[in-house]
Scaffold this motif. Sequence first.
Motif, PDB file in Angstrom:
ATOM      1  N   HIS A 424       0.834  -1.210   0.000  1.00  0.00           N
ATOM      2  CA  HIS A 424       0.000   0.000   0.000  1.00  0.00           C
ATOM      3  C   HIS A 424       0.867   1.258   0.000  1.00  0.00           C
ATOM      4  N   VAL A 425       1.976   1.224   0.738  1.00  0.00           N
ATOM      5  CA  VAL A 425       2.879   2.378   0.762  1.00  0.00           C
ATOM      6  C   VAL A 425       3.470   2.600  -0.627  1.00  0.00           C
ATOM      7  N   ARG A 426       3.930   1.525  -1.263  1.00  0.00           N
ATOM      8  CA  ARG A 426       4.527   1.647  -2.597  1.00  0.00           C
ATOM      9  C   ARG A 426       3.497   2.083  -3.626  1.00  0.00           C
ATOM     10  N   ASP A 427       2.324   1.480  -3.578  1.00  0.00           N
ATOM     11  CA  ASP A 427       1.297   1.800  -4.572  1.00  0.00           C
ATOM     12  C   ASP A 427       0.801   3.236  -4.437  1.00  0.00           C
ATOM     13  N   ALA A 428       0.688   3.715  -3.201  1.00  0.00           N
ATOM     14  CA  ALA A 428       0.089   5.036  -2.978  1.00  0.00           C
ATOM     15  C   ALA A 428       0.971   6.171  -3.466  1.00  0.00           C
ATOM     16  N   ARG A 429       2.271   5.952  -3.541  1.00  0.00           N
ATOM     17  CA  ARG A 429       3.183   7.072  -3.824  1.00  0.00           C
ATOM     18  C   ARG A 429       2.929   7.713  -5.187  1.00  0.00           C
ATOM     19  N   VAL A 430       2.535   6.926  -6.175  1.00  0.00           N
ATOM     20  CA  VAL A 430       2.389   7.464  -7.533  1.00  0.00           C
ATOM     21  C   VAL A 430       1.231   8.451  -7.642  1.00  0.00           C
ATOM     22  N   ALA A 431       0.223   8.311  -6.791  1.00  0.00           N
ATOM     23  CA  ALA A 431      -0.950   9.186  -6.896  1.00  0.00           C
ATOM     24  C   ALA A 431      -0.603  10.645  -6.606  1.00  0.00           C
ATOM     25  N   MET A 432       0.516  10.894  -5.919  1.00  0.00           N
ATOM     26  CA  MET A 432       0.963  12.263  -5.673  1.00  0.00           C
ATOM     27  C   MET A 432       1.600  12.890  -6.910  1.00  0.00           C
ATOM     28  N   ILE A 433       1.860  12.048  -7.931  1.00  0.00           N
ATOM     29  CA  ILE A 433       2.608  12.501  -9.100  1.00  0.00           C
ATOM     30  C   ILE A 433       1.719  12.656 -10.327  1.00  0.00           C
ATOM     31  N   TYR A 434       0.936  11.611 -10.641  1.00  0.00           N
ATOM     32  CA  TYR A 434       0.237  11.666 -11.925  1.00  0.00           C
ATOM     33  C   TYR A 434      -1.046  12.483 -11.870  1.00  0.00           C
ATOM     34  N   GLU A 435      -1.586  12.737 -13.059  1.00  0.00           N
ATOM     35  CA  GLU A 435      -2.758  13.607 -13.260  1.00  0.00           C
ATOM     36  C   GLU A 435      -2.518  15.014 -12.717  1.00  0.00           C
ATOM     37  N   GLY A 436      -1.304  15.492 -12.872  1.00  0.00           N
ATOM     38  CA  GLY A 436      -0.919  16.794 -12.332  1.00  0.00           C
ATOM     39  C   GLY A 436      -0.347  16.608 -10.950  1.00  0.00           C
ATOM     40  N   THR A 437       0.947  16.859 -10.766  1.00  0.00           N
ATOM     41  CA  THR A 437       1.573  16.663  -9.459  1.00  0.00           C
ATOM     42  C   THR A 437       0.840  17.477  -8.397  1.00  0.00           C
ATOM     43  N   ASN A 438       1.053  17.107  -7.148  1.00  0.00           N
ATOM     44  CA  ASN A 438       0.371  17.827  -6.073  1.00  0.00           C
ATOM     45  C   ASN A 438       0.790  19.291  -6.013  1.00  0.00           C
ATOM     46  N   GLU A 439       2.025  19.572  -6.403  1.00  0.00           N
ATOM     47  CA  GLU A 439       2.464  20.964  -6.438  1.00  0.00           C
ATOM     48  C   GLU A 439       1.707  21.751  -7.512  1.00  0.00           C
ATOM     49  N   ILE A 440       1.451  21.103  -8.639  1.00  0.00           N
ATOM     50  CA  ILE A 440       0.681  21.764  -9.698  1.00  0.00           C
ATOM     51  C   ILE A 440      -0.761  21.984  -9.258  1.00  0.00           C
ATOM     52  N   GLN A 441      -1.313  21.064  -8.483  1.00  0.00           N
ATOM     53  CA  GLN A 441      -2.669  21.264  -7.958  1.00  0.00           C
ATOM     54  C   GLN A 441      -2.717  22.508  -7.077  1.00  0.00           C
ATOM     55  N   ALA A 442      -1.683  22.702  -6.259  1.00  0.00           N
ATOM     56  CA  ALA A 442      -1.645  23.874  -5.380  1.00  0.00           C
ATOM     57  C   ALA A 442      -1.529  25.164  -6.188  1.00  0.00           C
ATOM     58  N   ILE A 443      -0.694  25.140  -7.221  1.00  0.00           N
ATOM     59  CA  ILE A 443      -0.563  26.314  -8.092  1.00  0.00           C
ATOM     60  C   ILE A 443      -1.885  26.591  -8.804  1.00  0.00           C
ATOM     61  N   ASP A 444      -2.532  25.535  -9.269  1.00  0.00           N
ATOM     62  CA  ASP A 444      -3.825  25.682  -9.939  1.00  0.00           C
ATOM     63  C   ASP A 444      -4.835  26.360  -9.016  1.00  0.00           C
ATOM     64  N   LEU A 445      -4.866  25.913  -7.760  1.00  0.00           N
ATOM     65  CA  LEU A 445      -5.833  26.464  -6.809  1.00  0.00           C
ATOM     66  C   LEU A 445      -5.584  27.949  -6.540  1.00  0.00           C
ATOM     67  N   LEU A 446      -4.346  28.312  -6.218  1.00  0.00           N
ATOM     68  CA  LEU A 446      -4.072  29.686  -5.807  1.00  0.00           C
ATOM     69  C   LEU A 446      -3.866  30.627  -6.996  1.00  0.00           C
ATOM     70  N   VAL A 447      -2.970  30.247  -7.909  1.00  0.00           N
ATOM     71  CA  VAL A 447      -2.559  31.163  -8.976  1.00  0.00           C
ATOM     72  C   VAL A 447      -3.602  31.256 -10.082  1.00  0.00           C
ATOM     73  N   ARG A 448      -4.280  30.156 -10.380  1.00  0.00           N
ATOM     74  CA  ARG A 448      -5.207  30.162 -11.510  1.00  0.00           C
ATOM     75  C   ARG A 448      -6.669  30.331 -11.095  1.00  0.00           C
ATOM     76  N   LYS A 449      -7.015  29.904  -9.881  1.00  0.00           N
ATOM     77  CA  LYS A 449      -8.429  29.905  -9.511  1.00  0.00           C
ATOM     78  C   LYS A 449      -8.787  30.861  -8.380  1.00  0.00           C
ATOM     79  N   THR A 450      -7.797  31.382  -7.675  1.00  0.00           N
ATOM     80  CA  THR A 450      -8.088  32.286  -6.568  1.00  0.00           C
ATOM     81  C   THR A 450      -7.674  33.721  -6.872  1.00  0.00           C
ATOM     82  N   LEU A 451      -6.445  33.925  -7.280  1.00  0.00           N
ATOM     83  CA  LEU A 451      -5.953  35.294  -7.482  1.00  0.00           C
ATOM     84  C   LEU A 451      -6.602  36.017  -8.668  1.00  0.00           C
TER      85      LEU A 451
END
Length: 570
Positions: A424-451
């Motif tokens: 479960h630890v090994r399998d879960a790690r990839v979800a933080m990367i694909y479909e837009g990394t988690n860092e890109i999700q944060a940028i999307d939220l603040l820079v593209r959808k809030t400001l």
Amino acid sequence: MSDYQPQPEASLCILDGVLKVSEQLAALPAFADFDAALLQQVLGEAGKFVGEVVAPLNQSGDAVGAQFKAGAVIMPPGFRDAYQAFWQAGWPSLACAVEDGGQGLPTVVEAVLHEMLNAANHGWTMAPGLLHGAYECIRHHGSTELKARYLAKLASGEWLATMCLTEPHAGSDLGLVQTKAVPLPDGRFALSGTKIFISGGEHDLTDNIVHLVLARLPDGPPGPKGLSLFLVPKFHEDGVRSSVHCERIEEKMGIHASPTCVMRFDEAAASIVGEPGKGLNAMFVMMNAARLLVGLQGIGLLEAAWQKADAYAKERRQMRAPGSSSKAGAADVIAMHPAMQRILQTQRAWIDAGRVIAYRTALELDLQKHHPDTARREAAARWCSLVTPVLKSAWTEQAFTGASACLQVFGGHGYVREWGIEQHVRDARVAMIYEGTNEIQAIDLLVRKTLPDGAAALQTLLAELAAEPGQNPRTRLALHAFSAFVREQVLPRTSESDAAPDQPFWLADDFLRALALLLMAWAWDRLATAPHADATAHAAFWRWVWPEFDMRMGMMNTTLTAGQSAPAML
């Protein structure tokens, strides 16, 4: 350890006990025949299928993995039979339109199914994971001819699909894509290029695979505006195989049963999907659907890890727990030890609150699509736009860190493969990367959808949550405080003429995490009044999870008041 066991009754408690899903959906003309009894029946049967057919293949699939032989991919034993049973039973078509051969059920029902599937067997579930997104993409952007040829096959799940975006030099920056599409005399295009990290690019689960590929026309401008979307089947209607080749599959940290392929297109005949130069618009239909499902992956994977750790903690006997009434020298199960309770209750708090947020997001997708009132549809769109990146990022991160914490419950046994928790630890790690990394999700939220809109959409959402009845005073106070912080600190300090242009990007991760904790507080206020609420997990949230909110607010305040970027400060 035993396989993951679906708990549809727990999901039903949230769906109808907390969110009143059946009541809300039955009020829509599209779901007039939908009721609580149907919801219970569908999820009950889904739980049986997932528990009896999919879950038992998880550990063996991880051990054997997908095998690459001379350009072909052979899936682990039992995978093809399970998938054939899956689509023939109608599970992929739950939320597809009736006119396309689907069952016309709400998106929220499909969401719960995918949570169960990912918890049971992440590697196997990667295969149908993009199916509904591909269906929606072709349904909204495909030509009449493409719809007639592919829509029913994708709706039923008889054929599977891929999303071919990434190239060796172009990951998150899709504007760098170099795959070329040259027009052919018959109106089609010849695609040439290499795509990497293609989940399910080749396999033996289905008789055909539909590849959706981003490529560049000869006269297309540089950057993302020059990209178009194309469809390339593994086999054409006449049975001729496309000039699409799997060069290899990656050796990965986890999800061994899912073939992650390097795909080469050698002047492969392709049909355009949507308008030239509008490829990203069409592809984002797939990506937005995928991001909700990845958030549900996080919840499901954390649930699977928690189930294993909870069962082990109730069986494993060690030294007497502090405060135990047992005789001196006697052993207690480790579930009685505060350290283990903290781990287990904290993950439970994330799982239950995550379900409330994810199920509401899926419900809002249904309301956005079918509600007759324009204002309600706009509110639903606002929720989905702001909450989806939070769900994807925060809950996939917690799936990895929480699964690691659950491994800790096992001690040394957790590091041994036979117990299954390390997978479960090994399998879960990839979800933080694909479909837009988690860092890109944060940028999307603040820079593209809030400001850009001066935080108007976010402020409206926060006000709506704060106005709901039954709100815990701490939650209401925090919602107002976060709203004021955005209005009085974030907006002015990121727009000042002397502000570092990269300052919002330094702020984004803490901003997203703080909003995730606010949403959790809102969710737990809803759960606290529901039947069969988990009081221990509720207490765990306020005791161990909620203090992070103050920490994140402090970190953002430090970043903002510094008035310059981190490298300059250093």
